[in-house]
Design a protein around this motif. Sequence first.
Motif: not given
Length: 328
Positions: A93-102, A106-107, A112-114, A312-320
């Motif tokens: 089982s694998l996942l292709i993910a974009t910036v949204g779910p990873v 979370k911000f 979230l259940d994960f 990406e966490n450091a960049k988008w977290g404060p903006i959100i």
Amino acid sequence: MTINQARRRFIQGLGGAALALAGSARADEQWPSRPVTVYCPFAAGTSTDTLMRLIAASLSDGLGQNFIVENRPGANGNIAAGTAARSAPDGYSLLIATVGPVVNNKFMYKGLDFDPDRAFAPIAQLAYSPLIVVGSPKLPVTNLKELVAYAKEHRGGLNAGTVGVGSQAHIWIQLFNKLTGISIGHVPYRITSQSLPDLVSGDLPLSVQYVPTFVPQVQSGMLRGLAITSNQRLPELPDVPTADESGFPGLEAYGWSGLFAPAGTPLDIIDKINARVDGYLKSDAGKAQLAKIWMTPMGGTPAQLTDYIKAENAKWGPIIKDANISLQ
């Protein structure tokens, strides 16, 4: 000991030996020995889905088993990501993910259940494309400066469509509003292509989407490209300026995708997938195929994907958080 007791112990001994042999066979089993499922957070035919199907075909050819893309759209990618997070860490089982779910979700989402920072083992960066701001042919602006001037003269009457609340495009609009002092409204669509008729008719004046969504329409003149969010112009759209050269620095943003496995997946499996994916993305055939869907290949090691996510966490977290985007 009676004869029946002796017979029972003998049969139990045979059963134990059989289980031991079966366990040994499983331990020695070469991965992959059966099809692998790759969960995709978006519908079939979207750019992320198309990208994964190209990569899945390469994995299938190179590793001798089918890699099957299973679409699980919804909740900005949380449905597919949650399914992958709860899957067995056995490489199937694998996942292709974009910036949204990873990163972003979370911000924004409560409960979230994960945990995206702990639930996944990064495998490889896949590809990226910037966002593009497009205008309806009936909107009398040709660039971002004219758009800002128009928005200030028509406060409350300018809306932009995106793929959904909490999407990267939605977050970018909030950032653009903050930096320019305007108030472009947000209109979420379930699928990006659904906004096209409204743009052409003029019912929707603006849209912000990933570049692959609207390249043909901008090239043909059906829609007007106002800006892209990369740090340089795209060869496919040479007349569309970047936000930075339009006089609005700080608006750089990319839609990117990565391949992940559930946390705890054996490292030898991670490395085997990474080697095949990285080879495909760096090959002439891989580059040519991605160019046809207007994406730039990335590739690299699992560690590089880990570092990229931290940035990406450091960049988008404060903006959100500053935009106060909160979802259930």
